[in-house]
Design an enzyme around this catalytic site. Structure first.
Site, PDB file in Angstrom:
ATOM      1  CB  CYS A 188      36.681  52.115  33.005  1.00 33.70           C
ATOM      2  SG  CYS A 188      38.619  51.699  32.210  1.00 33.70           S
ATOM      3  CB  CYS A 190      37.643  52.489  29.050  1.00 30.94           C
ATOM      4  SG  CYS A 190      38.032  51.417  30.404  1.00 30.94           S
ATOM      5  CG  ASP A 191      34.636  54.792  28.839  1.00 27.45           C
ATOM      6  OD1 ASP A 191      34.789  54.140  27.660  1.00 27.45           O
ATOM      7  OD2 ASP A 191      33.693  54.397  29.748  1.00 27.45           O
TER       8      ASP A 191
HETATM    9  C1  LIG Z   1      41.431  51.517  35.824  1.00 29.06           C
HETATM   10  C2  LIG Z   1      42.180  50.619  36.701  1.00 29.06           C
HETATM   11  C3  LIG Z   1      43.601  51.163  36.966  1.00 29.06           C
HETATM   12  C4  LIG Z   1      44.507  50.650  37.581  1.00 29.06           C
HETATM   13  N1  LIG Z   1      45.857  50.748  37.986  1.00 29.06           N
HETATM   14  C5  LIG Z   1      46.586  50.171  38.609  1.00 29.06           C
HETATM   15  C6  LIG Z   1      48.040  50.394  38.751  1.00 29.06           C
HETATM   16  O1  LIG Z   1      48.518  51.544  38.073  1.00 29.06           O
HETATM   17  N2  LIG Z   1      48.812  49.751  39.663  1.00 29.06           N
HETATM   18  C7  LIG Z   1      48.322  48.785  40.241  1.00 29.06           C
HETATM   19  O2  LIG Z   1      49.142  48.144  41.129  1.00 29.06           O
HETATM   20  N3  LIG Z   1      47.010  48.638  40.406  1.00 29.06           N
HETATM   21  C8  LIG Z   1      46.234  49.100  39.447  1.00 29.06           C
HETATM   22  N4  LIG Z   1      44.869  48.875  39.437  1.00 29.06           N
HETATM   23  C9  LIG Z   1      44.134  47.961  40.287  1.00 29.06           C
HETATM   24  C10 LIG Z   1      44.975  46.262  39.690  1.00 29.06           C
HETATM   25  O3  LIG Z   1      44.148  46.537  38.518  1.00 29.06           O
HETATM   26  C11 LIG Z   1      43.799  45.256  40.568  1.00 29.06           C
HETATM   27  O4  LIG Z   1      44.389  45.734  41.963  1.00 29.06           O
HETATM   28  C12 LIG Z   1      44.267  44.096  40.250  1.00 29.06           C
HETATM   29  O5  LIG Z   1      43.595  43.736  38.811  1.00 29.06           O
HETATM   30  C13 LIG Z   1      43.599  42.910  40.952  1.00 29.06           C
HETATM   31  O6  LIG Z   1      43.801  41.672  40.390  1.00 29.06           O
HETATM   32  P1  LIG Z   1      43.228  40.432  40.764  1.00 29.06           P
HETATM   33  O7  LIG Z   1      43.720  39.303  39.845  1.00 29.06           O
HETATM   34  O8  LIG Z   1      42.751  40.245  42.148  1.00 29.06           O
HETATM   35  O9  LIG Z   1      41.302  40.724  40.092  1.00 29.06           O
HETATM   36  P2  LIG Z   1      40.869  41.328  38.923  1.00 29.06           P
HETATM   37  O10 LIG Z   1      41.695  41.867  38.063  1.00 29.06           O
HETATM   38  O11 LIG Z   1      39.517  42.031  39.293  1.00 29.06           O
HETATM   39  O12 LIG Z   1      40.337  39.887  37.879  1.00 29.06           O
HETATM   40  C14 LIG Z   1      39.451  39.329  38.321  1.00 29.06           C
HETATM   41  C15 LIG Z   1      39.239  38.116  37.024  1.00 29.06           C
HETATM   42  O13 LIG Z   1      38.474  37.085  37.453  1.00 29.06           O
HETATM   43  C16 LIG Z   1      37.685  37.115  36.396  1.00 29.06           C
HETATM   44  N5  LIG Z   1      36.156  36.527  36.636  1.00 29.06           N
HETATM   45  C17 LIG Z   1      35.473  36.970  37.533  1.00 29.06           C
HETATM   46  N6  LIG Z   1      34.321  36.168  37.675  1.00 29.06           N
HETATM   47  C18 LIG Z   1      34.624  35.125  37.203  1.00 29.06           C
HETATM   48  C19 LIG Z   1      34.117  33.747  37.082  1.00 29.06           C
HETATM   49  N7  LIG Z   1      32.917  33.484  37.392  1.00 29.06           N
HETATM   50  N8  LIG Z   1      34.765  32.707  36.445  1.00 29.06           N
HETATM   51  C20 LIG Z   1      35.973  32.844  35.949  1.00 29.06           C
HETATM   52  N9  LIG Z   1      36.601  34.013  36.002  1.00 29.06           N
HETATM   53  C21 LIG Z   1      36.036  35.079  36.556  1.00 29.06           C
HETATM   54  C22 LIG Z   1      37.508  38.423  35.662  1.00 29.06           C
HETATM   55  O14 LIG Z   1      37.294  37.963  34.311  1.00 29.06           O
HETATM   56  C23 LIG Z   1      38.976  38.621  35.713  1.00 29.06           C
HETATM   57  O15 LIG Z   1      39.894  38.013  34.811  1.00 29.06           O
HETATM   58  C24 LIG Z   1      44.033  49.403  38.596  1.00 29.06           C
HETATM   59  C25 LIG Z   1      42.817  49.230  38.523  1.00 29.06           C
HETATM   60  C26 LIG Z   1      41.857  49.532  37.555  1.00 29.06           C
HETATM   61  C27 LIG Z   1      40.392  49.514  37.444  1.00 29.06           C
END
Ligand SMILES: Cc1cc2nc3c(=O)[nH]c(=O)nc-3n(C[C@H](O)[C@H](O)[C@H](O)COP(=O)(O)OP(=O)(O)OC[C@H]3O[C@@H](n4cnc5c(N)ncnc54)[C@H](O)[C@@H]3O)c2cc1C
Length: 322
Positions: A150, A153-154
């Site tokens: 990340c 973060c770092d």
């Molecule tokens: C560093 C970084 C920068 C980014 N920048 C951008 C940006 O500028 N613009 C953009 O559009 N996208 C960006 N993204 C991409 C974006 O963050 C992701 O596309 C988005 O967060 C995906 O959403 P999601 O809800 O599908 O999954 P995630 O965000 O991966 O969330 C998954 C969730 O599931 C939970 N979970 C996992 N296992 C379990 C379990 N067993 N029980 C209960 N909960 C569980 C986790 O705790 C988390 O809350 C970035 C990603 C990163 C890593």
């Protein structure tokens, strides 16, 4: 970023309390919180299990500039806090808990957490994806000591240092460019002789004075005692290895979907993503999936949130039979 490993959790003592809910949402990233907003506004009183990463992956990033409605950009954490606030305003309940076992063989679906067992009439899975590891010697021991997944973060810890970025796709190049704000140099190690990242990103990377490239090469070891001191690099065509001194290693080589819990119960594709149709339906009626857990293509806040909203609308149709 958190690494989800459920090995051994089945040995936990069985939780006793059972809670019935209409809609249970696994995950609190953009997909989960958007699903919570829509389910709450449909009077389904959804419960969201946050998992280990409240707000999901985007909560780790300092600025989101491509989410509509924020012309000046918005902090990732701030954005998901707003998502959460809006969902809670309409009655969604956010629980700081993690699903450790699921039984989808009959309704209500049973979801065991660290604390209780939920009996859910409908389930929306939004457990996202986790960054892939290189699986080379030194990586695990030096994670948090110079090995990172990340940049946001770092990156700050690597002011005026020389760092390596492993990968050649969009996230490797984007994060590499971000790291040039801090680092003295950012060297991208890629197994091919050209980048997979989009053209605009490629142009930016190649024009950046701080960015260098090592082509056709892989990192075979990360070396260091208390922190990263060097990497061993293998030049693929010649198979020759050499050691390159370095202060940090950032790894961006793709993601694994967090679907271990559902193996054998839900249809997954060959990479482990949950198979869904356009209506976010899995192969089990009443179980929906949204966001990166089911989407290896778009990986954005807006697409994940859109899928979450769609899943909640479908859950509402399913439960109200309309
Ligand atoms: C560093 C970084 C920068 C980014 N920048 C951008 C940006 O500028 N613009 C953009 O559009 N996208 C960006 N993204 C991409 C974006 O963050 C992701 O596309 C988005 O967060 C995906 O959403 P999601 O809800 O599908 O999954 P995630 O965000 O991966 O969330 C998954 C969730 O599931 C939970 N979970 C996992 N296992 C379990 C379990 N067993 N029980 C209960 N909960 C569980 C986790 O705790 C988390 O809350 C970035 C990603 C990163 C890593």
């Amino acid at each position: 970023m958190m690494d989800f490993n459920f090995t051994g959790l089945s040995n936990l003592s069985a939780p006793t309390e059972e809670i019935s809910v209409k809609v249970l949402i696994l995950g609190s990233g953009p997909a989960g919180l958007a699903a919570a907003l829509y389910a709450a506004r449909a009077d389904l009183e959804p419960v969201v299990l946050t998992g280990m990463e409240l707000g999901g992956q985007v909560s780790l990033t300092h600025a989101v500039e491509n989410y509509p409605g924020f012309p000046e950009g918005v902090g990732g954490n701030e954005l998901v806090e707003l998502f959460q606030k809006q969902a809670e305003k309409f009655g969604a309940r956010i629980e700081f808990d993690t699903a450790v076992e699921v039984d989808l063989s009959q309704r209500p679906f049973r979801v065991k957490t660290y604390n209780v067992t939920y009996l859910a009439e409908s389930l929306i899975i939004t457990t996202g994806a986790t960054p892939r590891h290189l699986d080379v010697p030194g990586e695990k021991a030096l994670t948090g000591r110079g090995v990172s997944y990340c940049a946001t973060c770092d990156g700050w810890f690597f002011k005026d240092k020389d760092i390596i970025v492993v990968g050649g796709g969009d996230s490797a190049v984007e994060e590499g460019l971000f790291l040039t704000r801090y680092a003295k140099s950012v060297t991208l190690v890629h197994r091919r002789d050209n980048l997979r990242a989009g053209q605009i990103l490629q142009n930016q990377a190649k024009a950046n004075q701080k960015m260098k490239f090592i082509w056709n090469s892989v990192v075979t070891e990360i070396i260091g005692k208390d922190s990263v001191e060097a990497i061993r690099v293998k030049d693929i065509p010649s198979e020759k290895e050499y050691v390159q001194p370095i202060n940090g290693v950032f790894i961006f080589i793709g993601y694994s979907p967090n679907t271990q819990l559902f193996e054998g119960q839900l249809e997954l594709d060959d990479k482990g993503y949950i198979k869904i149709g356009i209506q976010m339906k899995t192969n089990i009626p009443g179980v929906f999936a949204a966001g990166e857990v089911a989407d290896p293509y778009y990986r954005q806040v807006i697409t994940s949130a859109g899928m979450g909203a769609a899943a909640a609308i479908q859950a509402s149709h399913f439960l109200y039979k309309v």
